[in-house]
Design a protein around this motif. Structure first.
Motif, short mmCIF file in Angstrom:
data_model
loop_
_atom_site.label_atom_id
_atom_site.label_comp_id
_atom_site.label_asym_id
_atom_site.label_seq_id
_atom_site.Cartn_x
_atom_site.Cartn_y
_atom_site.Cartn_z
N TYR A 81 21.64 40.74 -93.59
CA TYR A 81 20.87 39.62 -94.12
C TYR A 81 21.28 38.28 -93.52
O TYR A 81 20.69 37.26 -93.87
N ALA A 82 22.27 38.28 -92.63
CA ALA A 82 22.76 37.03 -92.05
C ALA A 82 22.32 36.81 -90.61
O ALA A 82 22.48 35.71 -90.09
N VAL A 83 21.77 37.82 -89.96
CA VAL A 83 21.43 37.71 -88.54
C VAL A 83 20.26 36.75 -88.32
O VAL A 83 20.30 35.89 -87.45
N VAL A 84 19.20 36.92 -89.09
CA VAL A 84 17.98 36.11 -88.96
C VAL A 84 17.67 35.51 -90.33
O VAL A 84 17.43 36.24 -91.28
N GLY A 88 15.60 40.58 -93.27
CA GLY A 88 16.60 41.64 -93.22
C GLY A 88 16.49 42.28 -91.85
O GLY A 88 15.39 42.62 -91.41
N THR A 89 17.60 42.40 -91.15
CA THR A 89 17.60 42.98 -89.81
C THR A 89 18.14 44.40 -89.87
O THR A 89 19.30 44.62 -90.24
N ALA A 124 11.08 42.09 -92.22
CA ALA A 124 12.09 42.98 -91.67
C ALA A 124 12.03 42.86 -90.15
O ALA A 124 10.93 42.76 -89.58
N GLU A 125 13.19 42.84 -89.50
CA GLU A 125 13.24 42.76 -88.05
C GLU A 125 14.19 43.80 -87.51
O GLU A 125 15.08 44.30 -88.23
#
Length: 178
Positions: A81-84, A88-89, A124-125
């Motif tokens: 949850y911190a990447v983008v 949510g990645t 979502a990514e």
């Protein structure tokens, strides 16, 4: 949550195929699961999963396992949850090689998307290697759309224990969650 995954099996040329239904549950990966995760990667990767279990316990990520009724993980997926910001990645999605193409990846991605939505996020990514068209086709079938490319790299452990840097190009994909 328990859901069915289906697949067909045949023992060789001329053998009749049979449908097999396997009841799976999706839950957070635990330290107790790690000895059963050798199929997911090198010993180094499995050791690093312990760190992901700790991050999940701290609420930083979700690290999900699709498990058999006996509790054995047959598929894994992380959600960071911190990447983008605002998304949510998904990463490290993998299904036991003997159970690929049985719908387990689809089941696990659906569970990951529900976790993302439960945090109030609507996107979502993920990144998929350009050299993995089969995975990309799955993500597209599930509603993910390409929006860019980016290099990625990580350390991998060879069979003799030697570490080397693996470099690849990924297609970046996203899905708006309903």
């Amino acid at each position: 949550m328990a859901e069915d995954a289906r697949g067909a099996a045949a023992d060789g040329p001329g053998a009749a195929a049979a449908e097999v239904r396997l009841r799976l549950s999706v839950r957070g990966l635990t330290d107790a699961d790690l000895p059963s995760c050798g199929w997911a990667g090198s010993p180094k990767h499995v050791r690093e999963l312990a760190g992901q279990v700790r991050r999940a316990a701290a609420g930083e990520i979700d690290y999900l396992a699709a498990c058999t009724p006996a509790g054995l993980p047959v598929a894994l997926c992380g959600v960071d949850y911190a990447v983008v910001p605002g998304a949510g990645t998904l990463w490290q999605l993998g299904v036991h090689p003997a159970l690929q193409s049985c719908g387990i990846g689809t089941l696990l991605i659906g569970a990951a998307e529900r976790r993302i939505a439960a945090r109030g996020l609507v996107r979502a990514e993920l990144g998929v290697e350009e050299s993995n068209p089969r995975a990309r086709a799955l993500y597209e079938r599930l509603g993910y759309r390409a929006f860019g490319r980016a290099p990625d790299s990580w350390d991998v452990e060879d069979e003799d224990g030697t570490l080397r840097r693996y470099e690849t190009m990924c297609v970046l994909m996203r899905k708006i969650l309903a």
